[in-house]
Design an enzyme around this catalytic site. Structure first.
Site, PDB file in Angstrom:
ATOM      1  N   THR A  27       0.809  -1.222   0.000  1.00 58.36           N
ATOM      2  CA  THR A  27       0.000   0.000   0.000  1.00 58.36           C
ATOM      3  C   THR A  27       0.840   1.268   0.000  1.00 58.36           C
ATOM      4  O   THR A  27       0.474   2.265  -0.620  1.00 58.36           O
ATOM      5  CB  THR A  27      -0.931  -0.004   1.240  1.00 58.36           C
ATOM      6  OG1 THR A  27      -1.863  -1.068   1.080  1.00 58.36           O
ATOM      7  CG2 THR A  27      -1.685   1.298   1.403  1.00 58.36           C
ATOM      8  N   ASP A 104       0.390  -6.922   4.852  1.00 62.65           N
ATOM      9  CA  ASP A 104      -0.271  -8.211   5.079  1.00 62.65           C
ATOM     10  C   ASP A 104       0.705  -9.331   5.447  1.00 62.65           C
ATOM     11  O   ASP A 104       0.411 -10.155   6.308  1.00 62.65           O
ATOM     12  CB  ASP A 104      -1.091  -8.612   3.852  1.00 62.65           C
ATOM     13  CG  ASP A 104      -2.328  -7.728   3.696  1.00 62.65           C
ATOM     14  OD1 ASP A 104      -2.709  -7.058   4.680  1.00 62.65           O
ATOM     15  OD2 ASP A 104      -2.913  -7.705   2.595  1.00 62.65           O
TER      16      ASP A 104
HETATM   17  N1  ASP Z   1      -2.477  -5.698   0.432  1.00 61.34           N
HETATM   18  C1  ASP Z   1      -1.433  -4.811   0.894  1.00 61.34           C
HETATM   19  C2  ASP Z   1      -0.149  -5.624   0.975  1.00 61.34           C
HETATM   20  O1  ASP Z   1       0.093  -6.283   1.930  1.00 61.34           O
HETATM   21  C3  ASP Z   1      -1.813  -4.242   2.187  1.00 61.34           C
HETATM   22  C4  ASP Z   1      -0.845  -3.238   2.750  1.00 61.34           C
HETATM   23  O2  ASP Z   1       0.211  -2.942   2.253  1.00 61.34           O
HETATM   24  O3  ASP Z   1      -1.212  -2.691   3.806  1.00 61.34           O
HETATM   25  O4  ASP Z   1       0.605  -5.599   0.041  1.00 61.34           O
END
Ligand code: ASP
Length: 281
Positions: A27, A104
């Site tokens: 993110t 994640d």
């Molecule tokens: N889906 C994202 C990831 O883990 C979530 C994040 O970065 O907070 O790449």
């Protein structure tokens, strides 16, 4: 009582800290595709343009990145090896490393890197964010800047303050292989349930020096990239049945099974369960 040390900035005459940023995705580096509204990864240059105050740190920065950057749900032992190799290959040329990563699976990566980079004597700091850099209100800018400051921090006698793999997120620095993601919304997304924070980041960055790992004397930094992927993880829950567990044990190629048990390691004592282990192990 823990001795706390506030992060020291380098003396004016000291050479600028050299930090390598390893951009893997997540993110922190996402931006909204205005046509579809979907979040897509943007380039590292774009990321740096959105955080101009990085220049005010006065560090020498360089970067490497996964091509393409990935959502951390796609992380795997092969990509861990790639990231570990990026750090090991640049180890002698930098004072510290900041790994930008999705939240994640950041705790898994921090743990894997800690085993792939044994006796690391420089900071390897993972960070990411709950909201993308570039949003009006976000946590990515602070997390990135703080991670860089932690990677550049020195002890009173000039050694790297952090000499291990750690997660810097929100107001805390956590030991990498003790961390867990605990929230998808809170800016303090990580926690370690079995080790205190290595630093608190409030007005100052207060390191708890007594809690920081130091490489064992005489042991050289010895990166190792092999990791066995053929290990299954089975959750125990009240009512779990043989029909659920047996296929995991008997899956072709599986060489080991990690049981996530109850409490301090308790498991059902029913015969089907104990026989299952006896037959297969
Ligand atoms: N889906 C994202 C990831 O883990 C979530 C994040 O970065 O907070 O790449």
């Amino acid at each position: 009582m823990t001795a706390n040390t506030t992060a020291s900035t380098a003396a004016p005459s000291a050479p600028a800290p050299r930090i390598l940023i390893v951009y893997t995705g997540g993110t922190i580096g996402m931006t909204e595709d205005l046509a579809t509204g979907a979040l897509v990864p943007f380039s590292f240059d774009h990321l740096m343009k959105n955080v101009p105050k990085i220049g005010r740190l006065g560090y020498e920065l360089d970067h490497v990145e996964l091509d393409p950057p990935i959502d951390s749900s796609n992380m795997s032992p092969a990509v861990w090896a790639q990231v570990a190799k990026m750090i090991a290959d640049a180890y002698d040329d930098f004072d510290g490393f900041v790994v930008l990563h999705g939240t994640d699976t950041m705790a898994y990566t921090a743990s894997a890197l800690s085993f792939m980079l044994p006796n690391v004597a420089k900071p390897v700091i993972l960070t990411g964010s709950q909201l993308p850099i570039g949003e009006i209100r976000e946590d990515g800018t602070e997390n990135l800047i703080t991670a860089l400051q932690i990677a550049a921090a020195r002890t009173a006698d000039g050694a790297p303050m952090v000499q291990e793999v750690a997660i810097s997120f929100g107001r805390h620095l956590w030991r990498g292989n003790r961390s867990t993601k605990v929230s998808s919304t809170n800016f303090g997304a990580f926690r370690s349930f079995n080790y205190p924070p290595l630093a608190n980041m409030d007005l100052h960055i207060d390191f708890h020096e007594r809690l920081l790992l130091r490489p064992a004397p005489g042991k050289a930094f010895a990166p190792a990239y092999a990791m066995e992927g053929a290990v299954a993880v089975a959750f125990l829950y009240p009512g779990v049945t043989e029909a659920v567990l047996r296929p995991q044990l008997e899956a072709p190629g599986v060489k080991g099974l990690v049981l996530r048990t109850f409490g301090a390691g308790n498991a059902p004592t029913e015969q089907w369960f104990t026989d299952l282990g006896g037959e297969t192990v």
